[in-house]
Design a protein around this motif. Structure first.
Motif, PDB file in Angstrom:
ATOM      1  N   LEU A 154       0.708  -1.338  -0.194  1.00 21.91           N
ATOM      2  CA  LEU A 154       0.303  -0.107   0.326  1.00 21.91           C
ATOM      3  C   LEU A 154       0.641   1.132  -0.338  1.00 21.91           C
ATOM      4  O   LEU A 154       1.181   2.270  -0.647  1.00 21.91           O
ATOM      5  CB  LEU A 154      -1.362   0.107   1.555  1.00 21.91           C
ATOM      6  N   ARG A 155       1.815   1.503   0.485  1.00 23.41           N
ATOM      7  CA  ARG A 155       3.294   2.326   0.860  1.00 23.41           C
ATOM      8  C   ARG A 155       3.518   2.635  -0.288  1.00 23.41           C
ATOM      9  O   ARG A 155       3.796   3.794  -0.979  1.00 23.41           O
ATOM     10  CB  ARG A 155       3.885   2.484   2.310  1.00 23.41           C
ATOM     11  N   SER A 156       4.338   1.722  -1.140  1.00 26.41           N
ATOM     12  CA  SER A 156       4.729   1.831  -2.360  1.00 26.41           C
ATOM     13  C   SER A 156       3.524   2.299  -3.479  1.00 26.41           C
ATOM     14  O   SER A 156       4.782   3.103  -4.371  1.00 26.41           O
ATOM     15  CB  SER A 156       5.482   0.684  -3.099  1.00 26.41           C
ATOM     16  N   VAL A 157       2.739   2.063  -3.066  1.00 28.96           N
ATOM     17  CA  VAL A 157       1.593   3.083  -5.045  1.00 28.96           C
ATOM     18  C   VAL A 157       0.877   4.385  -3.694  1.00 28.96           C
ATOM     19  O   VAL A 157       0.348   5.063  -4.647  1.00 28.96           O
ATOM     20  CB  VAL A 157       0.838   1.438  -4.776  1.00 28.96           C
ATOM     21  N   ILE A 158       0.330   4.501  -3.002  1.00 32.81           N
ATOM     22  CA  ILE A 158      -0.284   5.361  -2.266  1.00 32.81           C
ATOM     23  C   ILE A 158      -0.058   6.842  -2.427  1.00 32.81           C
ATOM     24  O   ILE A 158      -0.916   7.955  -2.586  1.00 32.81           O
ATOM     25  CB  ILE A 158      -0.574   5.632  -0.854  1.00 32.81           C
ATOM     26  N   GLY A 159       1.286   7.623  -2.914  1.00 39.36           N
ATOM     27  CA  GLY A 159       1.520   8.709  -3.801  1.00 39.36           C
ATOM     28  C   GLY A 159       0.963   8.865  -5.073  1.00 39.36           C
ATOM     29  O   GLY A 159       0.884   9.497  -4.780  1.00 39.36           O
ATOM     30  N   PHE A 160       0.243   8.113  -5.541  1.00 40.44           N
ATOM     31  CA  PHE A 160      -0.093   8.452  -6.732  1.00 40.44           C
ATOM     32  C   PHE A 160      -1.587   8.487  -6.714  1.00 40.44           C
ATOM     33  O   PHE A 160      -1.761   9.794  -7.569  1.00 40.44           O
ATOM     34  CB  PHE A 160      -0.116   7.321  -7.693  1.00 40.44           C
TER      35      PHE A 160
ATOM     36  N   GLY B 246      -1.964  10.732  -4.898  1.00 45.63           N
ATOM     37  CA  GLY B 246      -1.788  13.070  -4.735  1.00 45.63           C
ATOM     38  C   GLY B 246      -1.872  13.634  -6.331  1.00 45.63           C
ATOM     39  O   GLY B 246      -2.738  14.686  -6.306  1.00 45.63           O
ATOM     40  N   TYR B 247      -2.089  12.670  -7.356  1.00 46.69           N
ATOM     41  CA  TYR B 247      -2.004  12.960  -8.615  1.00 46.69           C
ATOM     42  C   TYR B 247      -3.885  13.554  -8.477  1.00 46.69           C
ATOM     43  O   TYR B 247      -4.206  13.837 -10.021  1.00 46.69           O
ATOM     44  CB  TYR B 247      -1.867  11.807 -10.019  1.00 46.69           C
ATOM     45  N   ALA B 248      -4.462  12.811  -7.987  1.00 48.81           N
ATOM     46  CA  ALA B 248      -6.432  13.000  -8.208  1.00 48.81           C
ATOM     47  C   ALA B 248      -6.153  13.966  -6.848  1.00 48.81           C
ATOM     48  O   ALA B 248      -7.489  14.216  -6.150  1.00 48.81           O
ATOM     49  CB  ALA B 248      -6.368  11.519  -7.614  1.00 48.81           C
ATOM     50  N   GLN B 249      -5.731  14.916  -6.525  1.00 49.94           N
ATOM     51  CA  GLN B 249      -5.781  16.038  -6.017  1.00 49.94           C
ATOM     52  C   GLN B 249      -5.769  15.287  -4.327  1.00 49.94           C
ATOM     53  O   GLN B 249      -7.111  15.844  -2.972  1.00 49.94           O
ATOM     54  CB  GLN B 249      -6.846  16.652  -5.963  1.00 49.94           C
ATOM     55  N   ARG B 250      -5.178  14.329  -3.885  1.00 50.35           N
ATOM     56  CA  ARG B 250      -6.269  13.529  -2.550  1.00 50.35           C
ATOM     57  C   ARG B 250      -4.430  13.664  -1.946  1.00 50.35           C
ATOM     58  O   ARG B 250      -3.578  13.235  -1.943  1.00 50.35           O
ATOM     59  CB  ARG B 250      -7.211  12.118  -2.648  1.00 50.35           C
ATOM     60  N   ASP B 251      -5.107  13.137  -0.407  1.00 49.82           N
ATOM     61  CA  ASP B 251      -3.591  13.885   0.630  1.00 49.82           C
ATOM     62  C   ASP B 251      -3.375  11.790   0.371  1.00 49.82           C
ATOM     63  O   ASP B 251      -4.593  11.632   1.310  1.00 49.82           O
ATOM     64  CB  ASP B 251      -4.410  14.259   1.692  1.00 49.82           C
ATOM     65  N   PRO B 252      -1.927  12.098   0.079  1.00 48.32           N
ATOM     66  CA  PRO B 252      -2.130  10.544  -0.293  1.00 48.32           C
ATOM     67  C   PRO B 252      -1.494   9.740   1.822  1.00 48.32           C
ATOM     68  O   PRO B 252      -2.021   8.903   1.902  1.00 48.32           O
ATOM     69  CB  PRO B 252      -0.204  10.775  -0.497  1.00 48.32           C
ATOM     70  N   LEU B 253      -1.144  10.747   2.357  1.00 48.36           N
ATOM     71  CA  LEU B 253      -0.881  10.245   4.179  1.00 48.36           C
ATOM     72  C   LEU B 253      -2.196   9.881   4.741  1.00 48.36           C
ATOM     73  O   LEU B 253      -2.653   8.698   5.269  1.00 48.36           O
ATOM     74  CB  LEU B 253      -0.581  11.055   4.952  1.00 48.36           C
ATOM     75  N   GLN B 254      -3.740  10.832   4.282  1.00 54.88           N
ATOM     76  CA  GLN B 254      -4.941  10.497   5.001  1.00 54.88           C
ATOM     77  C   GLN B 254      -5.876   9.482   4.368  1.00 54.88           C
ATOM     78  O   GLN B 254      -6.343   8.247   5.086  1.00 54.88           O
ATOM     79  CB  GLN B 254      -5.949  11.599   5.035  1.00 54.88           C
ATOM     80  N   GLU B 255      -5.186   9.195   2.896  1.00 59.49           N
ATOM     81  CA  GLU B 255      -5.463   7.731   2.033  1.00 59.49           C
ATOM     82  C   GLU B 255      -5.188   6.778   3.044  1.00 59.49           C
ATOM     83  O   GLU B 255      -5.348   5.628   3.152  1.00 59.49           O
ATOM     84  CB  GLU B 255      -4.902   8.165   0.875  1.00 59.49           C
ATOM     85  N   TYR B 256      -3.463   6.540   3.371  1.00 55.55           N
ATOM     86  CA  TYR B 256      -2.661   6.278   4.292  1.00 55.55           C
ATOM     87  C   TYR B 256      -3.685   5.432   5.142  1.00 55.55           C
ATOM     88  O   TYR B 256      -3.138   4.418   4.970  1.00 55.55           O
ATOM     89  CB  TYR B 256      -1.436   6.087   3.943  1.00 55.55           C
ATOM     90  N   LYS B 257      -3.983   6.411   6.060  1.00 55.73           N
ATOM     91  CA  LYS B 257      -4.260   5.812   7.359  1.00 55.73           C
ATOM     92  C   LYS B 257      -5.581   5.430   7.225  1.00 55.73           C
ATOM     93  O   LYS B 257      -5.486   4.259   8.291  1.00 55.73           O
ATOM     94  CB  LYS B 257      -4.670   7.523   8.545  1.00 55.73           C
ATOM     95  N   GLN B 258      -6.842   5.924   6.536  1.00 54.85           N
ATOM     96  CA  GLN B 258      -8.065   5.343   6.149  1.00 54.85           C
ATOM     97  C   GLN B 258      -7.240   4.016   5.312  1.00 54.85           C
ATOM     98  O   GLN B 258      -8.304   2.967   6.581  1.00 54.85           O
ATOM     99  CB  GLN B 258      -8.065   5.732   4.879  1.00 54.85           C
ATOM    100  N   GLU B 259      -7.035   3.439   4.614  1.00 50.57           N
ATOM    101  CA  GLU B 259      -6.849   2.252   3.818  1.00 50.57           C
ATOM    102  C   GLU B 259      -6.165   1.327   5.247  1.00 50.57           C
ATOM    103  O   GLU B 259      -6.474  -0.221   4.771  1.00 50.57           O
ATOM    104  CB  GLU B 259      -5.941   2.272   2.931  1.00 50.57           C
ATOM    105  N   ALA B 260      -5.224   1.866   5.495  1.00 49.81           N
ATOM    106  CA  ALA B 260      -4.234   1.082   6.699  1.00 49.81           C
ATOM    107  C   ALA B 260      -5.108   0.640   7.951  1.00 49.81           C
ATOM    108  O   ALA B 260      -5.025  -0.580   8.590  1.00 49.81           O
ATOM    109  CB  ALA B 260      -3.434   1.827   7.260  1.00 49.81           C
ATOM    110  N   PHE B 261      -6.258   1.264   8.104  1.00 49.23           N
ATOM    111  CA  PHE B 261      -7.122   1.199   9.032  1.00 49.23           C
ATOM    112  C   PHE B 261      -7.998  -0.042   9.139  1.00 49.23           C
ATOM    113  O   PHE B 261      -8.096  -0.687   9.382  1.00 49.23           O
ATOM    114  CB  PHE B 261      -8.101   2.672   9.269  1.00 49.23           C
ATOM    115  N   GLU B 262      -8.243   0.067   7.460  1.00 52.17           N
ATOM    116  CA  GLU B 262      -9.401  -0.811   7.165  1.00 52.17           C
ATOM    117  C   GLU B 262      -8.829  -2.139   6.731  1.00 52.17           C
ATOM    118  O   GLU B 262      -9.754  -2.861   7.359  1.00 52.17           O
ATOM    119  CB  GLU B 262     -10.078  -0.491   5.743  1.00 52.17           C
ATOM    120  N   LEU B 263      -7.554  -1.491   6.109  1.00 49.24           N
ATOM    121  CA  LEU B 263      -6.639  -3.106   6.558  1.00 49.24           C
ATOM    122  C   LEU B 263      -6.647  -4.021   7.879  1.00 49.24           C
ATOM    123  O   LEU B 263      -6.917  -5.118   7.968  1.00 49.24           O
ATOM    124  CB  LEU B 263      -5.283  -2.694   5.951  1.00 49.24           C
TER     125      LEU B 263
END
Length: 905
Positions: free
Chosen positions: A780-786, A788-805
């Motif tokens: 997840l960490r290796s791809v979450i930076g992308f 950002g291209y969709a104007q979304r904060d990668p860190l917040q996305e990582y927190k949310q998906e890591a919680f779901e995992l």
């Protein structure tokens, strides 16, 4: 023109000056107790330790007893070590006690300073960890300072590589424990992979004093500690991918040296798609289709290996192995490997044996490990430039401690030349001049390549009597460094960070005696030789002093001012005279990357001739600004990495705390029952939607999942056909049937056996799923930076998906444990011990020594050819599915590794 800040510092002193003055009152109180303590016998002085402990037991705090404790410690050091701490060393000790970093210059006696707060805090009985940068220093300091601690009635332990768990447990149980940061971190990880509290070696994290704190908490904290196990071998794929990279031209990729990144251009992508299709490696229409994620990962690693990593700068090839060179110290780091396939890409590039990748079994960063301590202090010669990072990440302030004697070193302005050749010619000329006047010279270089280039130039000029200290020869480093202060000595070193050996003018007396008289027994002859060496060193010191002291001559500026300051600080110890100067060229990496084009044009217009240098304070200020920019960028990178790691750290704490609760529980039957009921709830909610009619229930799927997860064949469809049946009725019948089956199993195998099996299955299943979770987080960490291209904060996305995992992990744990417990069958075999930590390889090498603390081998693994079938003690750790070393032909787990175990039918 003086700034307001500068004016305020002149009038009122810096913040460090003001804090240091604040300690003076307690220093005076400690000094006032000195005469009274001197009058005590050794036994009476030792008795003060017990009386201070009693005062703590009676309700006093450590701060309340600081003055008498420091006074006792000072007198104890004078008697046991022959060293009486100076007043500034008392201040340094108070700084460490007050959760701060004491910045003390080289040669100011930091090792002795640490004994004062260590003694005070050890009185609480909760243990103090003194953290060093390598095993040599841990062992040396524990023996050296151990004389003082034992004299005052405290116990001292040391943790070094190759100690077994019993020895480690005994060392951690001592009042004071010396250890490296690596050993402490790996012991913590291994403790949290064990299955019984009694197997654990650490007893908590009370107070740690970190020596060379900038090296450990900043330089080494760039990479996490990892315990890993091997994955499937994919050597052929690495070799195939590597063959494509030399076919690329400059138009096929973009290289950014500032950011240390390289990416494929559109033209490069098209070219690769063509060659990959021809090789049969491309799936789908394009390279970036989802099926080709693994191929893209391999291509990026291969591109970095060829275009970013330079042989003899970033790594060397030795004995068929790619060995990393640490960028800060220039030392080899055997055993350390780049992660995520990068090291394999380098091995493919260099055409050496490609080792399989590893899967992470457990991992932690130094930041998160050391933040577990209730109290943390540190000391170093260079911390002020990183004060913001220490404050933000560790909550540690940096306080400069004044030197015992004024510094007499002359720090000259940098000399800037246009080319490498001109710069090195000037350096050779300067070294020859220093040699002629008998001045010892320490030459600092930034890489092996440059140290060897300089060595060749010196040989051409007829200068042959010099020492080269770099990654290729670090075995002899302690002795080489110890004698670098002899008159006329020339020592070329890749870096001087954390060497742990003082450069004393005239040479280090203790090291000479140890080196030259190692085989001479005690007696009159040895005493005579010691006196001769002492007289010779004293004479050489006078010569070195007359020549101006140690001359530190640096061939380049490092990206970090702190590394430059470490090198500079080697000269001028304890009030000795000294000199330092940096030689630069416009072709140096720092100058080249940070705007040397304009500077070169300006110098040419000013008429700078070949061989001439420009020397001006403005140049120094410009370079300092460039270094500050790089430091700020590196700090941002580390801070950002830590934000991501904090997400995993929160989950790690939950898992590790859960493991401890499970290990401490006498039985986990209630937990198992709750899991079973939760699984049934999930199944009912999945197939019987809320407020749905019976005709809408998916009873066939529910029946199948009940068979799958509960190992029960129940007439769920018949129940659903009953008149007036409700979902709660179905749930209750399932719970009743499942509880009855579980109770029958317990009755059949015995309560004690089932309680043991339940705990084993929960712990082992939790560990298995946690390791899978770590792999998922890595991906997840290796791809979450992308994102950002969709104007979304990668860190917040990582927190949310890591919680779901993580939520999915907990759900999977309930299902897996329930499924196994509903199928478990017990067969009796020979009794076994509690399961051991799984085989794995510890990875993280001390950046200041280049030594792999764990030898780069599997933990406890012994090659089959070295095992004696008759002697199980010689087998080391044997994988459970390996053939048993006794030669029976059975797997180890069915032979000597057999145990009364749960098997899933």
């Amino acid at each position: 023109m003086v700034s307001f800040g500068g004016l305020a510092r002149k009038l009122f002193g810096s913040s460090s000056d003001r804090r240091v003055k604040g300690f003076q009152g307690r220093v005076d109180q400690i000094n006032a107790l000195e005469d009274g303590l001197k009058a005590l016998s050794d036994e009476e002085l030792r008795g003060r330790t017990d009386s201070l402990r009693q005062e703590l037991a009676n309700g006093k705090t450590l701060d309340d007893i600081l003055v008498p404790a420091f006074a006792v410690a000072r007198e104890g050091a004078r008697r046991a070590l022959g060293m009486r701490p100076f007043d500034v060393q008392l201040i340094g000790g108070m700084i460490l006690h007050e959760r701060a970093i004491a910045e003390m210059k080289t040669g100011e006696g930091k090792t002795l300073v640490a004994t004062l707060p260590t003694y005070l805090n050890a009185l609480s009985g909760k243990g103090v960890h003194v953290v060093t940068v390598n095993d040599y220093l841990a062992r040396r300091d524990s023996e050296w300072m151990g004389r003082f601690y034992r004299f005052l009635g405290l116990s001292v332990g040391v943790i070094v590589h190759d100690m077994n768990d019993d020895q480690r447990r005994e060392a951690y149980a001592c009042d004071i424990t010396y250890a490296t940061n690596n050993e402490l971190g790996f012991d913590y990880l291994r403790d949290n992979m064990k299955y019984d509290r009694k197997q654990m070696v650490q007893r908590g994290h009370n107070f740690a004093i970190v020596d060379e704190v900038d090296s450990i908490l900043i330089d080494e904290a760039r990479t996490p500690l990892i315990i890993s196990g091997p994955l499937d071998d994919r050597s052929d794929l690495y070799a195939q991918i590597d063959a494509f990279i030399p076919q690329l031209t400059d138009e096929d990729f973009e290289l950014d040296e500032k950011q240390r990144s390289v990416t494929f251009t559109e033209a490069g992508t098209e070219k690769l798609e063509q060659v990959l299709a021809e090789a049969g490696l491309l799936k789908g229409a394009g390279l970036y289709d989802i099926e080709n994620v693994s191929i893209v990962h391999h291509l990026n690693n291969a591109l970095k290996a060829h275009k970013l990593f330079q042989r003899d700068k970033d790594y060397i090839v030795r004995n068929g192995e790619v060995v990393i060179i640490d960028e800060f110290t220039g030392r080899m780091m055997p055993g350390r490997r780049y992660s995520e396939g990068q090291h394999q890409a380098l091995e493919a590039k260099e055409k050496v044996k490609i080792h399989p990748e590893n899967q992470t079994l457990a991992s932690i960063t130094f930041q998160n490990y050391f933040r577990m301590y209730s109290k943390l202090g540190g000391m170093t010669g260079t911390a002020n430039t990183e004060a913001e990072e220490f404050a933000n990440i560790y909550g540690l302030s940096v306080i400069e401690v004044p030197t015992n004697l004024p510094i007499q070193r002359l720090d000259e302005d940098d000399e800037v030349y246009r080319t490498f050749e001109e710069k090195f010619q000037a350096i050779v000329t300067e070294i020859k001049a220093a040699r002629e006047r008998g001045q010892p010279v320490l030459v600092g270089t930034t890489s092996i390549e440059k140290s060897e280039l300089l060595a060749e130039l010196l040989k051409k000029e007829g200068l042959k009597d010099f020492q080269v200290l770099n990654a290729r020869y670090h075995e002899q480093e302690a002795y080489i460094v110890s004698q670098a202060g002899k008159p006329g000595a020339v020592t070329i070193a890749t870096n001087m960070a954390g060497r742990g050996t003082d450069i004393q003018l005239g040479g280090n007396l203790d090291m000479r005696i140890q080196h030259e008289l190692a085989d001479m027994p005690e007696g009159p002859e040895r005493t005579r030789r010691e006196a001769e060496i002492k007289a010779e060193v004293a004479k050489l010191k006078e010569e070195a002093l007359a020549a101006g002291g140690l001359y530190v001559l640096a061939t380049e500026r490092h990206e970090s001012r702190r590394i430059d300051n470490q090198l500079r600080g080697r000269s001028g110890r304890q009030g000795d005279p000294g000199r330092s100067k940096f030689y630069l060229s416009l072709q140096d990496d720092l100058m080249r990357i940070f705007g040397s084009d304009r500077m070169e044009g300006m110098l040419t217009k000013l008429g700078l001739q070949e061989g001439e240098a420009i020397v001006h304070p403005w140049i120094n200020k410009a370079l300092e600004r460039a270094q500050k920019k790089v430091e700020a960028r590196n700090f941002d990178i580390r801070k950002n990495l830590l934000k991501y790691d904090d997400v995993m750290n929160d989950q790690r704490k939950v898992i590790f705390e859960q493991r401890l609760e499970l290990m401490d529980a006498t039985d986990v039957e209630e937990t198992i029952t709750d899991m079973r009921h939760d699984v049934i709830d999930d199944l009912v909610n999945k197939y019987i939607p809320e407020n749905a009619y019976a005709e809408q229930w998916d009873t066939a799927a529910l029946k199948e999942d009940v068979r799958k997860h509960l190992n029960l064949d129940l007439p769920v469809d018949a129940w659903a056909a009953e008149e007036g049946i409700a979902e709660d009725d179905i749930r209750e019948r399932l719970i009743e049937a499942a509880d009855k089956a579980a109770a029958e199993r317990t009755e059949r195998f015995g309560v004690d056996v089932m309680r043991y099996v339940e705990k084993s299955i929960v712990l082992q299943t939790l560990d298995h799923l946690w390791r899978e979770h770590l792999v998922n987080l890595d991906h997840l960490r290796s791809v979450i930076g992308f994102r950002g291209y969709a104007q979304r904060d990668p860190l917040q996305e990582y927190k949310q998906e890591a919680f779901e995992l993580f939520q999915a992990l907990l759900g999977n744990l309930r299902q897996a444990v329930t499924s196994q417990m509903m199928r478990v069958e017990i067969r009796r075999e020979e009794p076994r011990e509690t399961p051991q930590v799984p085989e794995g390889r510890a990875r993280h090498v001390d950046a200041t020594t280049g030594e792999d603390e764990f030898g780069g081998d599997d933990l406890g693994y012994v090659p089959p050819e070295n095992r004696n079938p008759e002697d199980p003690q010689s087998w080391g750790k044997v994988a459970r599915n390996e053939p048993c070393p006794c030669g029976s032909g059975k797997k180890f787990k069915h032979c000597h590794g057999a145990f009364a175990q749960a098997t899933v039918a």
